[in-house]
Design an enzyme around this catalytic site. Structure first.
Site, mmCIF file in Angstrom:
data_model
loop_
_atom_site.group_PDB
_atom_site.id
_atom_site.type_symbol
_atom_site.label_atom_id
_atom_site.label_comp_id
_atom_site.label_asym_id
_atom_site.label_seq_id
_atom_site.Cartn_x
_atom_site.Cartn_y
_atom_site.Cartn_z
ATOM 1 C CG HIS A 277 -0.167 0.489 2.466
ATOM 2 N ND1 HIS A 277 0.576 -0.379 3.241
ATOM 3 C CD2 HIS A 277 -0.040 1.718 3.038
ATOM 4 C CE1 HIS A 277 1.128 0.301 4.244
ATOM 5 N NE2 HIS A 277 0.769 1.571 4.142
ATOM 6 C CB ALA B 142 22.369 -4.219 -0.151
ATOM 7 C CE LYS C 241 13.066 0.360 -13.889
ATOM 8 N NZ LYS C 241 13.502 1.185 -15.012
#
Length: 170
Positions: free
Chosen positions: A95, A135, A141
């Protein structure tokens, strides 16, 4: 582009309406379970907590390192495949609450994926099988299968084909 469902809000920012989008008691339960799982050193116990109480789809032999933070509001929208590693202090978000809207999206992590420490994965992202995320990356995307990606914002460092060519040379 990430695949998220978008919900417009009026009168106040979307986080102000948080408990109209997710029940308060669900958030409390999820918070408690996540805090226990973040600190437990037993990988099988973490996976059991995630599957049983958070309804996350967690594959066999998947490892969540210490301090991983799954989404507290919609953990059931997270899927991690078999034999993957989610590195230390990684955040998996399903969210995002913005000023004029909030967005919810599935996070799908394939099989044999390595996600490096301190990475943030945003909602609506799919990470393909056998991918490696370095890392401290911001995964904003989709990641193609077999790719090596990293950075903030994330960029493809090597494609699957480039990774295979490098392996053949060594």
């Amino acid at each position: 582009m990430r695949k998220t469902d978008r919900y417009k809000v009026k009168d106040a920012n979307s986080l102000w309406r948080i408990y109209k989008t997710v029940p308060f008691l669900k958030v409390v339960k999820n918070f408690i379970v996540i805090q226990i799982a973040r600190y437990t050193p037993f990988l099988s116990v973490k996976n059991w907590l995630y599957r049983t109480f958070l309804r996350m789809d967690v594959g066999k032999q998947t490892s969540f390192a210490l301090m991983v933070m799954p989404d507290i509001m919609f953990p059931e929208r997270i899927k991690v495949g078999n034999n993957s590693i989610i590195g230390y202090n990684t955040t998996l978000l399903a969210h995002e609450y913005l000023i004029e809207e909030y967005r919810i999206g599935d996070v799908i992590i394939g099989d044999n994926v390595l996600v490096g420490a301190n990475t943030t994965i945003l909602p609506g992202v799919t990470i393909g099988d056998n991918a490696v995320v370095s890392a401290a990356s911001l995964v904003h995307k989709n990641v193609p299968p077999g790719a090596f990606v990293g950075g903030n914002p994330m960029k493809i460092i090597y494609t699957k084909e480039e990774m295979e060519a490098r392996a053949e040379k060594s």
